[in-house]
Design an enzyme around this catalytic site. Structure first.
Site, short mmCIF file in Angstrom:
data_model
loop_
_atom_site.label_atom_id
_atom_site.label_comp_id
_atom_site.label_asym_id
_atom_site.label_seq_id
_atom_site.Cartn_x
_atom_site.Cartn_y
_atom_site.Cartn_z
N GLY A 147 -48.75 10.24 -1.64
CA GLY A 147 -48.95 10.06 -3.07
C GLY A 147 -48.61 8.64 -3.52
O GLY A 147 -47.48 8.18 -3.36
N GLY A 184 -48.73 7.71 -6.66
CA GLY A 184 -48.52 7.81 -8.11
C GLY A 184 -47.26 7.04 -8.47
O GLY A 184 -46.80 6.16 -7.72
N PHE A 185 -46.66 7.40 -9.60
CA PHE A 185 -45.49 6.65 -10.08
C PHE A 185 -44.33 6.68 -9.08
O PHE A 185 -43.70 5.67 -8.82
CB PHE A 185 -45.04 7.20 -11.43
CG PHE A 185 -45.95 6.83 -12.55
CD1 PHE A 185 -45.89 5.57 -13.11
CD2 PHE A 185 -46.89 7.71 -13.03
CE1 PHE A 185 -46.73 5.20 -14.14
CE2 PHE A 185 -47.74 7.37 -14.07
CZ PHE A 185 -47.67 6.10 -14.62
N GLY A 186 -44.06 7.87 -8.52
CA GLY A 186 -42.92 8.00 -7.62
C GLY A 186 -43.16 7.32 -6.29
O GLY A 186 -42.35 6.50 -5.82
N VAL A 237 -53.92 14.88 2.33
CA VAL A 237 -53.05 15.59 3.27
C VAL A 237 -53.31 17.08 3.09
O VAL A 237 -53.24 17.61 1.98
CB VAL A 237 -51.56 15.24 2.99
CG1 VAL A 237 -50.64 16.16 3.78
CG2 VAL A 237 -51.30 13.79 3.35
N GLU A 240 -51.32 13.26 -28.75
CA GLU A 240 -51.98 11.96 -28.61
C GLU A 240 -53.49 12.09 -28.70
O GLU A 240 -54.15 11.34 -29.42
CB GLU A 240 -51.58 11.30 -27.28
CG GLU A 240 -50.16 10.76 -27.34
CD GLU A 240 -49.71 10.08 -26.07
OE1 GLU A 240 -48.68 9.41 -26.11
OE2 GLU A 240 -50.37 10.22 -25.02
N ASP A 251 -43.28 14.90 -10.20
CA ASP A 251 -43.75 16.18 -10.74
C ASP A 251 -43.68 17.30 -9.71
O ASP A 251 -43.62 18.48 -10.09
CB ASP A 251 -45.21 16.05 -11.21
CG ASP A 251 -45.34 15.32 -12.54
OD1 ASP A 251 -44.31 14.86 -13.06
OD2 ASP A 251 -46.48 15.21 -13.04
C1 LIG Z 1 -52.82 13.05 -19.59
C2 LIG Z 1 -51.39 12.75 -19.18
C3 LIG Z 1 -50.58 12.01 -20.02
C4 LIG Z 1 -49.26 11.72 -19.65
N1 LIG Z 1 -48.49 10.96 -20.50
C5 LIG Z 1 -47.24 10.62 -20.12
C6 LIG Z 1 -46.45 9.75 -20.93
O1 LIG Z 1 -46.86 9.34 -22.01
N2 LIG Z 1 -45.22 9.40 -20.48
C7 LIG Z 1 -44.74 9.85 -19.28
O2 LIG Z 1 -43.63 9.47 -18.89
N3 LIG Z 1 -45.45 10.68 -18.50
C8 LIG Z 1 -46.69 11.07 -18.89
N4 LIG Z 1 -47.45 11.91 -18.09
C9 LIG Z 1 -46.81 12.47 -16.89
C10 LIG Z 1 -46.83 11.49 -15.74
O3 LIG Z 1 -48.11 10.95 -15.56
C11 LIG Z 1 -46.34 12.21 -14.48
O4 LIG Z 1 -45.07 12.72 -14.73
C12 LIG Z 1 -46.29 11.25 -13.31
O5 LIG Z 1 -47.58 10.78 -13.01
C13 LIG Z 1 -45.66 11.92 -12.09
O6 LIG Z 1 -45.58 10.98 -11.06
P1 LIG Z 1 -45.71 11.45 -9.56
O7 LIG Z 1 -45.49 10.24 -8.74
O8 LIG Z 1 -44.86 12.64 -9.33
O9 LIG Z 1 -47.22 11.97 -9.41
P2 LIG Z 1 -48.58 11.27 -9.77
O10 LIG Z 1 -48.41 10.04 -10.55
O11 LIG Z 1 -49.43 12.35 -10.33
O12 LIG Z 1 -49.15 10.85 -8.34
C14 LIG Z 1 -49.43 11.78 -7.35
C15 LIG Z 1 -50.38 11.14 -6.36
O13 LIG Z 1 -50.48 11.99 -5.24
C16 LIG Z 1 -51.82 12.05 -4.81
N5 LIG Z 1 -52.00 13.30 -4.09
C17 LIG Z 1 -51.82 14.56 -4.56
N6 LIG Z 1 -52.04 15.46 -3.60
C18 LIG Z 1 -52.37 14.77 -2.49
C19 LIG Z 1 -52.71 15.14 -1.16
N7 LIG Z 1 -52.75 16.42 -0.78
N8 LIG Z 1 -53.01 14.16 -0.27
C20 LIG Z 1 -52.98 12.85 -0.66
N9 LIG Z 1 -52.65 12.45 -1.89
C21 LIG Z 1 -52.34 13.38 -2.80
C22 LIG Z 1 -52.63 11.95 -6.10
O14 LIG Z 1 -53.92 11.47 -5.85
C23 LIG Z 1 -51.79 10.98 -6.92
O15 LIG Z 1 -52.20 9.65 -6.76
C24 LIG Z 1 -48.76 12.21 -18.43
C25 LIG Z 1 -49.58 12.96 -17.59
C26 LIG Z 1 -50.89 13.24 -17.96
C27 LIG Z 1 -51.78 14.04 -17.03
#
Ligand SMILES: Cc1cc2nc3c(=O)[nH]c(=O)nc-3n(C[C@H](O)[C@H](O)[C@H](O)COP(=O)(O)OP(=O)(O)OC[C@H]3O[C@@H](n4cnc5c(N)ncnc54)[C@H](O)[C@@H]3O)c2cc1C
Length: 416
Positions: A13, A15-17, A81, A172, A302
């Site tokens: 992933g 994403g942010f984390g 994955v 929003e 998340d």
């Molecule tokens: C519409 C919307 C608005 C939001 N607004 C806010 C806000 O204003 N403020 C705030 O703090 N938070 C906000 N959030 C929440 C925030 O985006 C999430 O909390 C944050 O993205 C979580 O980070 P993460 O690293 O856990 O996962 P993510 O950022 O979701 O990243 C997960 C990554 O894992 C990848 N992935 C998933 N499964 C697989 C797999 N099987 N194989 C390979 N890759 C995979 C995905 O493609 C993705 O790139 C919002 C979310 C949404 C949907």
């Protein structure tokens, strides 16, 4: 030491984390494989701007390879994955197997429709670029269709936009949609009676943005009502067939658009880990962010379930994912050195949600703000947080243009 002998950290992933952890391990004596099914990092907090035709996808996403092109200890692999074996320490990626010494599961979440198939089939959601573009295409098409529809009932259903969920995303998007209608569509569809348009926000509970202090919840309601958003409390949706939203009290709303923002759950891959899951499929983690019984596997963002000091689960927010990304990188470096693991403590940076032009609510440094002041903080913070200088500049110019000219940049209906 030969690079191949360095401990191998696999991060699922970007994403942010995952992104934060990978950056923080830049100078650590490890080799990193970062995997994502997409080749870009998505700034999800601005996804609703893509849906309401305010920004293009390239402004809220950034290629992972570009972000890491200078980081020598990292390899990126694009792919999904499909399996994680915590016992034998490997992940499966498109048929190949990647072994790890340390694993960071940062797979994020997906929309939770709570088993309501009709809503999933006929409604719209905001989770990725595709779903945001689908929403944009549909919204714009409703105006095109309505502009040539003679039947008043059908036209009203085309111009009724129902948003479900009174959390920050629902607030929003309904605020932004109301402004798109009153500032932009009003001028572009002069033949349409704009009084026929309706934005309805349905909330099953009795308040909006429940995690915010009471005064900000009330301000949010006031600000939305001022933008002609029809907020309905205790409005529990039971069905949506694409034409009609049915509520638990038996009433219905004729609407050709429903945007569902009322639920998030952990990404599906967590269900096949064979470990204890909390609500919404999130993996229960130790305070050190390790998966119980698997010291070399960590789960963050998340996808993870960890309780705060007050026995409440940490929210699914980017700020949690980012802080956990930092913490997990530190713990992996400590593990490599044979040091004890440190527990994670979330530092709450405050809350912030925008409701449209000059309108936002914020709780920062123990103080509540609403209106213009909060909106300026929101704009500044989001410009600062978007990845890439070019994106920051382009978004700033875009927003300034829209602000001064009451316009919206991306009113394109592209192929579905
Ligand atoms: C519409 C919307 C608005 C939001 N607004 C806010 C806000 O204003 N403020 C705030 O703090 N938070 C906000 N959030 C929440 C925030 O985006 C999430 O909390 C944050 O993205 C979580 O980070 P993460 O690293 O856990 O996962 P993510 O950022 O979701 O990243 C997960 C990554 O894992 C990848 N992935 C998933 N499964 C697989 C797999 N099987 N194989 C390979 N890759 C995979 C995905 O493609 C993705 O790139 C919002 C979310 C949404 C949907």
């Amino acid at each position: 030491m030969n690079a191949k002998q360095l401990p191998h950290v696999v991060i699922i992933g970007a994403g942010f984390g995952g992104l934060t952890a990978a950056k923080k391990l830049r100078n650590a004596p490890v080799r990193i494989t970062l995997i994502d099914k997409q080749n870009y990092h998505l700034f999800q907090p601005l996804l609703y701007q893509v849906a309401i035709a305010g920004l293009i996808p390239a402004q809220v996403a950034y290629p992972v390879r570009t972000i890491f092109r200078g980081q020598k200890n990292l390899t990126f692999q694009m792919g999904a994955v499909t399996a994680i074996d915590l016992e034998s320490r490997y992940v499966k990626l498109d048929g190949s197997v990647i072994a790890y010494d340390y694993l960071i599961i940062a797979v994020g979440g997906e929309t939770n429709f709570f088993g309501m198939d009709s809503v999933q089939r006929n409604g719209f959601q905001l989770k990725d670029i595709e779903s945001a573009i689908d929403t944009r295409n549909h919204l714009l098409k409703m105006f095109e269709n309505a502009s040539r529809e003679a039947d008043a009932e059908k036209r009203k259903a085309m111009l009724t936009f129902v948003v479900v969920g009174g959390g920050p995303t629902g607030v929003e998007i309904s605020g932004a949609l109301a402004e798109l209608i009153s500032h932009v569509m009003r001028r572009e569809y002069p033949a349409l009676d704009i009084n026929e348009t309706r934005v309805v926000l349905l909330e099953a509970g009795e308040a909006l943005i429940t995690s915010y202090p009471d005064e900000l919840r009330k301000d949010t309601h006031r600000l939305l009502s001022g933008k002609n958003v029809d907020v309905k409390f205790k409005a529990k949706l039971t069905d949506y067939n694409g034409q009609r939203v049915t509520l638990a009290d038996g009433t219905y709303i004729a609407a050709n658009t429903l945007i569902w923002t009322a639920g998030v759950k952990a990404s599906g891959i967590t269900s096949q880990l064979g470990v204890q899951l909390a609500g919404s499929g999130r993996v229960r983690s130790e305070a050190t962010l390790q998966v119980p019984a698997y010291a070399e596997a960590y789960v963050i963002g998340d996808a993870a379930y960890l309780e705060n000091g007050n026995s409440q689960p940490l929210p699914m927010l980017s700020t949690v994912a980012i802080q956990q990304g930092d913490a997990v990188a530190e713990n992996i470096q400590r593990a490599v050195k044979g040091l004890d693991q440190k527990p994670f403590h979330y530092k709450d940076p405050g809350l912030l949600a925008t409701i449209g032009r000059n309108a936002a609510v914020a709780r920062i440094w123990g103080l509540s703000f609403s209106g213009l002041m909060a909106w300026l903080i929101w704009v500044g913070l989001h410009i600062y947080r978007i990845i890439g200088f070019r994106n920051r500049l382009v978004v700033l110019i875009n927003w300034a243009w829209d602000y001064f000219f009451y316009d919206s940049q991306v009113k394109l209906i592209t192929r579905e």
